[in-house]
Scaffold this motif. Sequence first.
Motif, mmCIF file in Angstrom:
data_model
loop_
_atom_site.group_PDB
_atom_site.id
_atom_site.type_symbol
_atom_site.label_atom_id
_atom_site.label_comp_id
_atom_site.label_asym_id
_atom_site.label_seq_id
_atom_site.Cartn_x
_atom_site.Cartn_y
_atom_site.Cartn_z
ATOM 1 N N GLN A 92 0.821 -1.208 0.000
ATOM 2 C CA GLN A 92 0.000 0.000 0.000
ATOM 3 C C GLN A 92 0.856 1.260 0.000
ATOM 4 O OE1 GLN A 92 -2.566 -0.703 3.352
ATOM 5 N NE2 GLN A 92 -3.852 -2.105 2.172
ATOM 6 N N ARG A 120 1.855 1.802 -3.772
ATOM 7 C CA ARG A 120 0.783 2.245 -4.661
ATOM 8 C C ARG A 120 0.465 3.723 -4.449
ATOM 9 N NH1 ARG A 120 -2.750 -2.296 -2.435
ATOM 10 N NH2 ARG A 120 -1.985 -4.148 -3.512
ATOM 11 N N GLY A 121 0.360 4.429 -5.562
ATOM 12 C CA GLY A 121 -0.014 5.837 -5.480
ATOM 13 C C GLY A 121 1.101 6.702 -4.949
ATOM 14 N N GLN A 131 -10.253 13.939 -4.004
ATOM 15 C CA GLN A 131 -9.729 12.700 -4.582
ATOM 16 C C GLN A 131 -8.290 12.877 -5.059
ATOM 17 O OE1 GLN A 131 -12.470 10.206 -6.883
ATOM 18 N NE2 GLN A 131 -14.029 11.749 -6.594
ATOM 19 N N ILE A 132 -7.981 14.098 -5.530
ATOM 20 C CA ILE A 132 -6.603 14.344 -5.969
ATOM 21 C C ILE A 132 -5.680 14.502 -4.760
ATOM 22 C CG2 ILE A 132 -5.130 15.995 -7.195
ATOM 23 C CD1 ILE A 132 -7.523 16.549 -9.003
ATOM 24 N N GLU A 140 -6.018 13.115 -1.897
ATOM 25 C CA GLU A 140 -5.996 11.933 -1.028
ATOM 26 C C GLU A 140 -4.634 11.217 -0.978
ATOM 27 O OE1 GLU A 140 -9.003 9.075 -1.994
ATOM 28 O OE2 GLU A 140 -9.375 8.642 0.110
ATOM 29 N N PRO A 141 -3.953 11.009 -2.107
ATOM 30 C CA PRO A 141 -2.647 10.338 -2.015
ATOM 31 C C PRO A 141 -1.650 11.095 -1.135
ATOM 32 C CG PRO A 141 -3.377 10.449 -4.299
ATOM 33 C CD PRO A 141 -4.326 11.284 -3.505
ATOM 34 N N ASN A 167 -2.463 13.033 1.438
ATOM 35 C CA ASN A 167 -2.905 12.850 2.817
ATOM 36 C C ASN A 167 -2.564 11.460 3.325
ATOM 37 O OD1 ASN A 167 -5.445 11.722 4.503
ATOM 38 N ND2 ASN A 167 -4.934 13.803 5.138
ATOM 39 N N VAL A 168 -2.729 10.477 2.470
ATOM 40 C CA VAL A 168 -2.534 9.099 2.909
ATOM 41 C C VAL A 168 -1.048 8.764 3.067
ATOM 42 C CG1 VAL A 168 -2.723 6.716 2.130
ATOM 43 C CG2 VAL A 168 -4.708 8.201 2.067
ATOM 44 N N HIS A 169 -0.236 9.203 2.101
ATOM 45 C CA HIS A 169 1.159 8.767 2.122
ATOM 46 C C HIS A 169 2.060 9.686 2.942
ATOM 47 C CE1 HIS A 169 0.744 5.417 -0.620
ATOM 48 N NE2 HIS A 169 -0.047 6.165 -1.362
ATOM 49 N N TRP A 196 -5.421 18.051 5.322
ATOM 50 C CA TRP A 196 -6.323 18.171 4.180
ATOM 51 C C TRP A 196 -6.251 19.548 3.530
ATOM 52 C CZ3 TRP A 196 -8.009 14.569 1.294
ATOM 53 C CH2 TRP A 196 -8.241 13.290 1.808
#
Lengths: 318, 325
Positions: B88, B91-92, B115-116, B118-119, B121-123, B128
């Motif tokens: 995970q 990815r991205g 949605q753009i 999000e990567p 924020n996640v990685h 936000w």
Amino acid sequence: MRAYAIRRLLALIPTLLFASLIVFITVRLIPGDVIDLMLSQNDISADKKSRAQLEAALGLDTPVHWQYLRWVGAILFEGSLGRSLWQNTPVTELIAQRMPITFELGFLALLVALCVALPVGIWAAIRQDTMGDYLGRSFSILMLAVPSFWMGTLVMVFPSIWWGWSPDIQFVAFHVDPLRNLGQMMPPAIILGCALSAVTMRMTRTMMLEVLRQDYVRTAWAKGLNERLVVIRHALRNALIPVVTLIGLQAPILIGGAVIMEQIFVIPGTGLMLLDAVSQRDYPIVTGVFLIVGVAVQLINLIVDLSYGFLDPKVRYR
Amino acid sequence: MPPSPLLQVRDLTTEFRTERGTVRAVNGVSFDVFPGETLAIVGESGSGKSVTALSVLRLIPTPPGRIAGGEVLFDGQNLLNLTEHQMQRVRGNSIAMIFQEPMSSLNPSLPIGMQIAEPLNVHHNTPWAKAIDAAKTLLSRVRVPDAARRVDAWPHQFSGGMRQRAMIAMALANAPRLLIADEPTTALDVTVQAQILDLLKEVTRETGSSLILITHDLGVVARYADRVAVMYGGRLVESGTATDIYERPSHPYTIGLMASVPRLDSAAGSRLTAIDGQPPDLAALPPGCAFAPRCRNVHARCGEAVPVLREVAPNHLSACFLHDT
Ligand SMILES: Nc1ncnc2c1ncn2[C@@H]1O[C@H](COP(=O)(O)OP(=O)(O)OP(=O)(O)O)[C@@H](O)[C@H]1O
Ligand SMILES: [Mg+2]
């Protein structure tokens, strides 16, 4: 959206008029009318004269359509639903006492249904064809197959035989003693909620399976999200729209179920009052309760429709 | 000394279990992607291009799919050995993917900007608000007009071309070292196709990231690819530089493809459909070469054994028994 809500509320009026007319007439079609009952209970000799007197006193001496117009007129101009034929209390007052109890039961049952259906449905979908999925689906089939009145009777009978436990017969209102009240309300709410959760759970599972196959869920995985985010942020919201519709459609079933549960668990809600009123042919109570239930069901449907706007950005109300 | 490859795929095999038996959608495929280059994977529908790409990111739906063997070395590390959690983080982040269907690849119930963002924020735990700001920059970088306002838009308010730009912005968010674009323009108007591909080429050139471009449009290959890998029936049948493949195609299948293109320089928009016969049924592959039933040069050996890739010229591989003679 405000304009939309107002239009929907206005559209309620003809629906309610039509529905109430049907109820108004059908209660009067039940064999054995209220006059017969009253006369037999009061040992008054059932001659023509006392019958006519009673009818006049109760306002039942005019033709049905005239009674109906008077009833509608009283609602519109006095906000009154008439008086109970037996107790002479205003029906609005009786309903105001009983309705909160039924709403509490319905609300608790819905809460139980959602707390069971959503997690189990989601879990069954993301772990499709595993043990958990089979257990969830079996539970759902069991709940569909077992009638809730039978479950209710079992819960009333067996614990008292085995452990000498039985639900409180003396009803306690929530604001008096919340814990005791919940102790009384939870058994019927759980039974009703489980029955309700069966269909919702299956729908949640089916919709989740459908949504999890969508391209945008693959996109979410490709971004490196973990399973929790993929499921909750990307899949659930899209799966929820039909589930919310289903919950709205179940509102009448919920109310019908509450009536039965109140009867079994002796909870003095609207349902119990309605059953008594039907057997006593207390027409104003019956029609009044149906009117209020009708309004409630329509309002729930309106809330469901409005919630689409929150769940689905493509929906814009005009 | 030539640079070492960024991605080395070795003997990759991916299978699907279906009612008709196990389907080997990718069958012992090997290829390299070097830093900064564009590798085109071409082949007709069902030849296993998407499954190859999805296998690299381990996005094969399991079940029914399964990566049955091989290695996917990214920067020397075998991605097939990572835990799901480690995967995970790849990815991205260091490998991003763009899909064929811009209409359905964006979540309809989340704003584009989120949605753009999000990567990021996640990685990288980017808050936000900052990530959405970055999304604005990304959107204007992929030339979405009025980007500052459109981060708040919903996917259904975007046209197909704009959505694909948003997908590219999303893929670029973490400046991946490898971008995989699976037929990024198939669903778009011809005029928009060229814009999107030019954009992809431009952003990869700017960031120096590598690009795997999956397509069945030979015009695209000629114009955008450095090297080409040709797939047929789940196998790699030929690979080489774009010039090799265009001017000196070696495998009969590739030769057939090229013959179906009127002229190399006017090739834009031509499709891989002009070879007689049907694509192979992966559930019932003939023994030997999968292309044999459609091949003009077929001879007895082709039905007995599977030809392996052999070097027909430096760095130009082809899998055909013709080269043995
Ligand atoms: N989810 C799946 N279940 C079963 N089989 C699958 C699945 N996905 C792919 N396949 C098999 O893998 C084969 C190759 O599919 P793939 O999508 O890689 O083709 P492709 O080369 O990308 O074609 P296209 O140009 O149409 O996108 C298909 O023919 C199909 O048999
Ligand atoms: Mg594909």
